[in-house]
Design an enzyme around this catalytic site. Structure first.
Site, PDB file in Angstrom:
ATOM      1  N   LYS A   1       0.843  -1.217   0.000  1.00 30.84           N
ATOM      2  CA  LYS A   1       0.000   0.000   0.000  1.00 30.84           C
ATOM      3  C   LYS A   1       0.867   1.252   0.000  1.00 30.84           C
ATOM      4  O   LYS A   1       0.597   2.199  -0.743  1.00 30.84           O
ATOM      5  CB  LYS A   1      -0.908   0.025   1.242  1.00 30.84           C
ATOM      6  CG  LYS A   1      -1.999  -1.017   1.224  1.00 30.84           C
ATOM      7  CD  LYS A   1      -2.949  -0.856   2.425  1.00 30.84           C
ATOM      8  CE  LYS A   1      -3.672  -2.164   2.663  1.00 30.84           C
ATOM      9  NZ  LYS A   1      -4.768  -2.089   3.638  1.00 30.84           N
TER      10      LYS A   1
ATOM     11  N   LYS B   1       2.452  -4.376  10.898  1.00 30.78           N
ATOM     12  CA  LYS B   1       1.087  -4.725  11.332  1.00 30.78           C
ATOM     13  C   LYS B   1       1.161  -5.414  12.680  1.00 30.78           C
ATOM     14  O   LYS B   1       2.153  -6.087  12.995  1.00 30.78           O
ATOM     15  CB  LYS B   1       0.421  -5.664  10.322  1.00 30.78           C
ATOM     16  CG  LYS B   1      -1.092  -5.715  10.443  1.00 30.78           C
ATOM     17  CD  LYS B   1      -1.768  -4.571   9.700  1.00 30.78           C
ATOM     18  CE  LYS B   1      -3.264  -4.579   9.875  1.00 30.78           C
ATOM     19  NZ  LYS B   1      -3.927  -3.732   8.874  1.00 30.78           N
TER      20      LYS B   1
END
Ligand SMILES: NC(=O)C1=CN([C@@H]2O[C@H](COP(=O)(O)OP(=O)(O)OC[C@H]3O[C@@H](n4cnc5c(N)ncnc54)[C@H](O)[C@@H]3O)[C@@H](O)[C@H]2O)C=CC1
Ligand SMILES: O=C(O)CCC(=O)C(=O)O
Length: 426
Positions: free
Chosen positions: A106, A118
């Site tokens: 992204k 994450k």
């Protein structure tokens, strides 16, 4: 009910449902298409750092419960890593790793100075009190504090986490660091240095992708029939944006079931009734399953909940002509192949859901400079980036004759691979 963690792990063993294995497959294909040597794939197939933590929390009945959490940092060749933290009973190590790779992609797609990170904690926040959630959030930050920070790795919200949880985490990090450090985390409440537009950013980015995809398919969003799976942060704002734009929302869902009406649901009413975890269907009797929801007759389908929803088992039954992935990883590779072969325009997660991290980046920049932008400025910047990114990937897909997912991965990995080369890593 949501499946338990053991059941989910068993499902993960199935090759086609293994999100890490399928992510690696597409990353490998993308790097090969771009002509990079094998060692670049070897570097990118796993996070550079993965931390597992055990978090003791005193529960309201005075017992101590130990939770397991993870933080994955995929690749920091471009800059600090960045990505959300998920609180969910089905969190797995593999899933967190895959999610960190998607965050790198992204950042590459919308051209942010970040790599991907994450986090996740195995827990069910729907069954925890406010005080227990605060203890868990603070304990997680204490456990990962050595590897995160505004110039190292910057967390944000994801499934079942929100601005309150970001506020506790920011406060805990600031205490450890001994000064106020809003740039440690994004998705904060506005009064703590949050950005205008972050709460609705993911849905705004998805909406922009839907508008662009609809133009390509000659569909008018005003009057289009839309199905949205998931009614949390991404799904509920999205349903509202499209409803206000004149679309007919013929189906929505949450973890417990789905609601449908071929004449269109009253989204304002449902938004009023949903709880803070995006649950609304429990209030109704005439529900259908999430499986049935995905196969409803519609023009645009938006999975905005969890991974592995469109698979080889149901891809042939999808009626929509556009599928836009607001969720991370909702379509398996087989599902992607079937949709592509059927001529369905699939806008992949790493592009469609990148509005969230884009406005998180704006939040971090505002925190770093100590000067804040208006909602209009944020909106304009987000629009420009999303439209440019959509067209870049659509054109790559056309010129390289690959599906939109592979095109997005090709665009997403390139900057990271170049940065790693210049650094002399590969
Ligand atoms: N919040 C953000 O900024 C971003 C979120 N995403 C992705 O969007 C998706 C949704 O995230 P949020 O809206 O933030 O989460 P949320 O926690 O606000 O809402 C999740 C929604 O999904 C539903 N859900 C949970 N498990 C489900 C299941 N097994 N089947 C059907 N529905 C289920 C919940 O009931 C709820 O309505 C996730 O895949 C997330 O990674 C992607 C980019 C950014
Ligand atoms: O806002 C961010 O930094 C990350 C959002 C996120 O976790 C995601 O795009 O999946």
């Amino acid at each position: 009910m949501v499946a338990d963690n053991a059941a989910d792990s068993a499902k993960d063993q199935k090759e086609s449902m293994d999100v890490l294995a399928s992510t690696r497959t597409v990353v490998k294909n993308a790097l090969e298409k771009l002509g990079y040597p094998d060692e670049v794939f070897e570097l990118m197939k796993d996070p550079m750092r993965m931390m597992t933590v055990r978090i003791p929390v005193r529960m309201d009945d005075d017992s101590i419960k130990i939770f397991t959490g993870y933080r994955a940092q995929h690749n920091d060749s471009v800059g600090p890593t960045k990505g959300g933290v998920r609180f969910h009973p089905n969190v797995t190590e593999k899933e967190v790793k895959a999610l960190s790779i998607w965050m790198s992609l992204k950042a590459g797609i919308v051209d942010l100075p970040y790599g991907g990170g994450k986090g996740g904690i195995i827990c069910d926040p729907r069954e925890m009190s406010f005080r227990e959630l605060e203890g868990l959030s603070r304990g997680y930050v204490r456990a990962i504090s050595q590897i995160v920070g505004p110039n190292k790795d910057i967390p944000a919200p994801d499934v079942f986490t929100n601005s309150q949880i970001m506020a506790w985490m920011m406060d805990e990090y600031s205490r450890i660091d001994e000064f106020n450090n809003p740039g440690f985390i994004t998705g904060k409440p506005i009064v703590l240095g949050g950005s205008h537009g972050r709460e609705s950013a993911t849905a705004k980015g998805v909406t922009i992708c839907i508008n662009e995809a609809a133009k390509k398919k000659g569909i008018d969003v005003n009057g289009a029939r839309v199905v949205v799976q998931g009614f949390g942060n991404a799904g509920s704002f999205l349903a509202k944006f499209l409803y206000d734009a004149g679309a007919k929302i013929v189906g929505i869902s949450d973890a417990y079931g789905a609601l449908s009406d071929p004449d269109g649901l009253d989204i304002d009413y449902l938004l009023d009734r949903r709880d803070s975890f995006g649950t609304v269907t429990k209030l109704f009797e005439n529900t259908i399953s999430n499986k049935e929801l995905l196969e409803l007759d519609c023009d645009i389908l938006v999975p905005a909940a969890v991974q592995n929803q469109i698979t080889e088992e149901n891809a042939d039954n999808i009626k929509a002509s556009i599928v836009v992935e607001a969720a991370n990883g909702p379509t398996t590779l087989e599902g992607t192949r079937i949709l592509s072969e059927r001529g369905i325009l699939l806008v992949p997660d790493v592009l469609a859901s990148s509005g969230g991290v884009t406005v998180s980046y704006f939040e971090w920049v505002q925190n770093n400079q100590g000067y804040y932008w208006t909602a209009e400025e944020i909106d304009k910047k987000l629009h420009e980036i999303m439209i440019k990114s959509f067209n870049n990937i659509y054109n790559t897909s056309e010129t390289r004759r690959v599906d939109m997912r592979l095109a997005a991965y090709m665009v997403g990995v390139r900057k990271m691979a170049e940065a790693a080369r210049f650094r002399g890593w590969v």
